[in-house]
Design a protein around this motif. Sequence first.
Motif, short mmCIF file in Angstrom:
data_model
loop_
_atom_site.label_atom_id
_atom_site.label_comp_id
_atom_site.label_asym_id
_atom_site.label_seq_id
_atom_site.Cartn_x
_atom_site.Cartn_y
_atom_site.Cartn_z
N ARG A 483 0.82 -1.22 0.00
CA ARG A 483 0.00 0.00 0.00
C ARG A 483 0.85 1.26 0.00
N TYR A 484 1.95 1.25 0.77
CA TYR A 484 2.69 2.49 1.01
C TYR A 484 4.13 2.46 0.49
N GLY A 485 4.63 1.31 0.08
CA GLY A 485 6.01 1.25 -0.36
C GLY A 485 6.23 1.99 -1.67
N THR A 486 7.48 2.34 -1.92
CA THR A 486 7.84 3.07 -3.14
C THR A 486 8.90 2.28 -3.91
N ASP A 487 9.32 2.83 -5.03
CA ASP A 487 10.37 2.18 -5.81
C ASP A 487 11.66 2.08 -5.03
N ASP A 488 11.83 2.93 -4.03
CA ASP A 488 13.08 2.95 -3.27
C ASP A 488 12.97 2.30 -1.89
N THR A 489 11.85 1.63 -1.62
CA THR A 489 11.70 0.98 -0.32
C THR A 489 12.40 -0.37 -0.32
N VAL A 490 13.18 -0.63 0.73
CA VAL A 490 13.81 -1.93 0.94
C VAL A 490 13.42 -2.41 2.34
N LEU A 491 12.74 -3.54 2.38
CA LEU A 491 12.28 -4.10 3.65
C LEU A 491 13.09 -5.34 4.00
N VAL A 492 13.66 -5.35 5.20
CA VAL A 492 14.32 -6.53 5.76
C VAL A 492 13.51 -6.93 6.99
N PHE A 493 12.92 -8.12 6.96
CA PHE A 493 12.15 -8.53 8.14
C PHE A 493 12.48 -9.96 8.53
N LEU A 494 12.35 -10.24 9.81
CA LEU A 494 12.74 -11.53 10.37
C LEU A 494 12.05 -11.75 11.70
N GLY A 495 12.13 -12.97 12.19
CA GLY A 495 11.68 -13.28 13.53
C GLY A 495 12.81 -13.03 14.52
N ASP A 496 12.46 -12.73 15.76
CA ASP A 496 13.51 -12.52 16.76
C ASP A 496 13.90 -13.82 17.45
#
Length: 567
Positions: A483-496
């Motif tokens: 919904r809100y990301g752009t061409d320059d968004t980089v998401l790194v996600f993980l569990g703790d």
Amino acid sequence: MLLRAVRPLRRPRRAWRRWKAAHPRTVVAASYTLTALAFALIVAALLLPNKSVQFRLVMFTRIPVEALIGAAVLLALPRRVRPWVAAVAGLGLGVLTVLNLTDVGFNEYLGRSFNLILDWELLDDAQSYLGDTVGGTTAMLATVGVIALIAVLIAAMVWATVRVSALIGRHRSRSSRVLLVVSVVWMTCSALDVQFSGVPVASEHAVAMVRYREQAVRETIRDEREFAKEAKADAFGATPPEQLVPDLRGKDMIFTFIESYGRSAIEDPVMAPGVNRTLDESTRMLEQAGYHAKSGWLTSATYGGSSWLGHSTFLSGLWIDNQNRYRTVTSGDHLPLTKVFRKTGAWDTVGVMPGVQKGWPEQKYYGLDKVYDAFALGYRGPKFSWSTMPDQFALEAFQRLEHGRKRDKPLMSEVILTSSHQPWGPIPKMVGWDELGDGRIFGPIAKAGNDPKKLVTDSQRSKEEYGKSIQYSLTSLTQWLARYGTDDTVLVFLGDHQPIARVSGDHASRDVPVSIVAKDPKVLEKIAGWNWSDGLRPAHDAPVWKMDAFRDRFLTAYGSTPRPSNG
């Protein structure tokens, strides 16, 4: 006057003596029963395991050598000294029993034993968690009950050892013969390694536990000294700002931790179908929005809880598996991944921490210009057990307060999502993004959700609800990005970390999924050599790294030049 005051005190004693004289058999039976109970308490305490999976009847049918040694010592002592030594031994045995029972809880929730030096402050966290789960009054009553139970347990152990010592003193000759026979049996069983149902009959369990705790204390002290030296060395500590992550300049970087998102969510037969369906659907949704992802596995430094240890391990590139290490690294200048972006001067930095409800001095260490805690995100809806607000609301608030603002620099963000925190009841549900308001829309959802008190003892339901909570967190995050990301968004996600053993199992790994998502194909091309899986779901045989390896590999992949510092 004095005689009048003493007479009423004498009357109960006389009545008790008369009753004993009138019921000799009952008195003898009661005496035998109490003595047998005292023996049973002592033997049970000496054989008590410190893990719930070891609670089998056969574990309590062994012969403890500590009881034999204790009896021999009591036989050798003078009559006046004997009860005092017995009381001290009972006190020590009571403390050992309390520690073993504490280990049971720690092994169940954190996958490790209680650390005598480091873990006292976690007891306060446990009380806070209990308050969020079952209510403040119930938590307070439970705390008082636990303290009372500890006092009663220690007093009972002292009573038991004193009573047995008195029996040994009254029957020295008979006690010596019994001790000799049982000692011979113990030595024979030990020499021949006699076992029953795979458990040795001759036991040295209490001695082993005391030795184990003494060794743990020494290792903790040694580890603190050695880690302080390790934390001063940093492969990128002296790297000039312009040589840090040059290949990510201009990108909005988002590092997101999903609470308790572990390998079990993807591979356990109870949780996996729903979670994997969500991951696959989210992968397709993001691809339609122009995003692609790569995913692998990281082995967390913690298990079941203590999320901050996983966060600090991932970001610092150091193995932070206890509170001493955490304090050492966060009070030093070892460069965490978030601070790398601030050091360049090319990014604004912000933290979204809905789980933080008090002062958080670590903000400075992590290099965050601003932190939004539980009280700064504008939420006015209900709590969901421990979680202060639904992930969807936290992400929308992040968009409103920071990510959606016009700025001169790109943004580096650390976001902590908490809706998948135990006890997994009640769980939020997705609502329309334009309907979130101040969060009061979640009121009916919270009321209609599961009572957490009904989940904490039900492993099957806990698994089911845990899986649903992970699906909710993943859906919130990926919908937000689409919904809100752009061409320059980089998401790194993980569990703790993995969830507790009640959900992940007694022998679960400590692996957690990690994904990098971006529109710019060059971002994922930089990590092609990592051999991660395509999409948001890592394959079973995808590479597994220790979590502390990520920082240096990430910095290297995106063009950073190592310039070691030695403190």
